[in-house]
Design a protein around this motif. Structure first.
Motif, short mmCIF file in Angstrom:
data_model
loop_
_atom_site.label_atom_id
_atom_site.label_comp_id
_atom_site.label_asym_id
_atom_site.label_seq_id
_atom_site.Cartn_x
_atom_site.Cartn_y
_atom_site.Cartn_z
N UNK A 139 0.51 -1.07 0.06
CA UNK A 139 0.44 -0.17 0.16
C UNK A 139 1.01 1.20 -0.22
N UNK A 140 1.75 0.85 0.22
CA UNK A 140 3.36 2.22 0.61
C UNK A 140 3.24 2.53 -0.75
N UNK A 141 3.99 1.73 -1.37
CA UNK A 141 4.28 1.19 -2.40
C UNK A 141 3.84 2.19 -3.99
N UNK A 142 2.31 2.15 -3.27
CA UNK A 142 1.25 1.68 -4.39
C UNK A 142 0.75 3.30 -4.19
N UNK A 143 0.81 3.90 -3.01
CA UNK A 143 0.68 5.63 -2.39
C UNK A 143 -0.60 5.83 -3.35
N UNK A 144 -0.66 6.52 -4.17
CA UNK A 144 -2.28 7.12 -4.52
C UNK A 144 -3.32 6.55 -5.24
N UNK A 145 -2.49 5.44 -6.53
CA UNK A 145 -2.79 4.67 -6.62
C UNK A 145 -2.94 3.13 -6.33
N UNK A 146 -2.99 3.14 -4.45
CA UNK A 146 -3.79 2.12 -3.89
C UNK A 146 -5.28 2.36 -2.99
N UNK A 147 -5.21 3.68 -2.94
CA UNK A 147 -6.50 4.16 -2.62
C UNK A 147 -7.46 3.60 -2.85
N UNK A 148 -8.93 2.97 -2.48
CA UNK A 148 -10.01 2.89 -2.99
C UNK A 148 -9.72 1.17 -3.51
N UNK A 149 -7.94 1.00 -3.48
CA UNK A 149 -8.83 -0.78 -3.99
C UNK A 149 -8.79 -1.72 -3.64
N UNK A 150 -9.14 -2.59 -3.38
CA UNK A 150 -9.73 -3.45 -2.82
C UNK A 150 -8.67 -4.55 -1.77
N UNK A 177 -7.76 -7.55 -2.37
CA UNK A 177 -7.06 -8.65 -3.34
C UNK A 177 -6.17 -7.99 -3.68
N UNK A 178 -7.28 -6.70 -4.90
CA UNK A 178 -6.20 -6.66 -5.50
C UNK A 178 -4.45 -5.90 -5.12
N UNK A 179 -4.97 -5.64 -3.40
CA UNK A 179 -3.31 -5.50 -2.83
C UNK A 179 -2.70 -6.41 -3.16
N UNK A 180 -3.38 -7.44 -2.28
CA UNK A 180 -2.71 -8.47 -1.98
C UNK A 180 -1.73 -9.40 -3.48
N UNK A 187 1.35 -7.28 -4.02
CA UNK A 187 2.26 -7.46 -2.93
C UNK A 187 3.17 -8.84 -3.47
N UNK A 188 2.47 -9.56 -3.52
CA UNK A 188 2.75 -10.99 -3.64
C UNK A 188 3.18 -10.94 -5.04
N UNK A 189 2.94 -10.74 -5.78
CA UNK A 189 3.74 -10.39 -7.37
C UNK A 189 5.00 -9.48 -6.86
N UNK A 202 -3.81 -5.73 -12.99
CA UNK A 202 -2.67 -6.09 -15.38
C UNK A 202 -0.97 -5.40 -14.55
N UNK A 203 -0.85 -4.34 -13.62
CA UNK A 203 0.57 -4.57 -12.99
C UNK A 203 0.97 -6.11 -12.19
N UNK A 204 0.39 -6.27 -11.63
CA UNK A 204 0.34 -7.50 -11.07
C UNK A 204 0.67 -8.61 -11.56
N UNK A 205 0.01 -8.73 -13.08
CA UNK A 205 -0.21 -9.76 -13.65
C UNK A 205 1.58 -9.73 -14.57
#
Length: 215
Positions: free
Chosen positions: A82-93, A95-98, A101-103, A196-199
C-alpha cells in the motif's frame, strides 16, 4: 547493485524475526525491542548462507524456499504494498493489493535471490541504534552491513508491531525500498490497473529500475 543489497537485507531482516516465535506472540504493549534480535539472528542467517553456498548454488529452489518461508510470514507485504502503491492504492480492494504485494515479492526474489550468494568473505550486521518513528508508526532499527573488503553499508529496517515485529521498509544508505519502488511503478500504474501490473510482474515484466546511485 543497490538492489542486490536490498535483496540481501530483506532476506536477512525477515527470517531473523521469524526465528523468534516468542517475540511474535508477545502482546504489542510488552514487545521487546527488535534491534538486538535483528542483529543476532541476522548474523546466523549470514553464516548459513555462507555455509550452504555450494548447496544453494546447485539447488536455487532450496535457496528460494529458505528465504521465502519466513518472508511470507514476517515481512508486512500488504502494508508495504500500500505504501508503494501510494495514491494508486486509494480505494483499491484488499484482493488487488494482495495480488500486487505477492507479485512484487515473487519478482524481487526471482530476480535477485541468487545474488545472495555473491557476498564473499564473512559479511555481518552490527547494530547502531533504534529510533521511534513519528506518529507511533513503529521503530527504525539502524544497522551496518560489515564486509571483509569495502566500507560498511548502512541498512535501516523500518518495523511495526503488527502481531509481532514486521518489516515494512528497508533503507540502504538512506534510499528507501518503498520510495524507490513507488517511483518505479508510478508510470505503469497510471496506464494499467493494479491487477494488470501484478500480472506483468508475474510474467517477469517489470518497469526499469530507478537510478538511485551508490552501490
Amino acid at each position: 547493485m543497490k538492489t542486490l543489497f536490498l535483496s540481501l537485507s530483506l532476506a536477512l531482516g525477515v527470517p531473523l524475526l521469524a526465528a523468534a516465535p516468542a517475540l511474535a506472540q508477545t502482546p504489542p504493549a510488552a514487545a521487546a525491542n527488535p534491534g538486538p534480535q535483528i542483529v543476532t539472528t541476522g548474523n546466523q542467517i549470514l553464516a548459513t548462507l555462507q555455509q550452504r553456498r555450494a548447496e544453494f548454488r546447485k539447488d536455487p529452489a532450496a535457496l528460494r524456499r529458505y528465504v521465502d518461508g519466513a518472508l511470507r510470514a514476517n515481512f508486512d507485504s500488504l502494508y508495504a504494498a500500500r505504501l508503494v502503491l501510494g495514491l494508486h492504492g486509494r480505494g483499491a480492494s484488499d484482493a488487488d493489493v494482495k495480488l500486487f504485494a505477492d507479485a512484487l515479492v515473487d519478482n524481487l526474489m526471482q530476480r535477485y535471490s541468487s545474488a545472495l550468494l555473491d557476498f564473499e568473505g564473512h559479511p555481518r550486521l552490527r547494530l547502531k541504534g533504534e529510533t521511534a518513528l513519528p506518529g507511533g508508526r513503529g521503530v527504525k532499527v539502524s544497522t551496518e552491513l560489515l564486509r571483509d573488503n569495502g566500507a560498511p553499508v548502512p541498512v535501516d529496517y523500518l518495523v511495526r508491531n503488527n502481531g509481532g515485529w514486521k518489516i515494512f521498509d528497508v533503507m540502504i544508505e538512506g534510499v528507501s525500498y518503498v520510495q524507490t519502488f513507488r517511483s518505479q511503478f508510478d508510470g505503469p500504474l497510471q496506464q494499467k490497473s493494479i491487477a494488470q501490473v501484478a500480472a506483468d510482474l508475474r510474467n517477469g515484466i517489470a518497469p526499469a529500475a530507478t537510478n538511485t546511485g551508490g552501490r
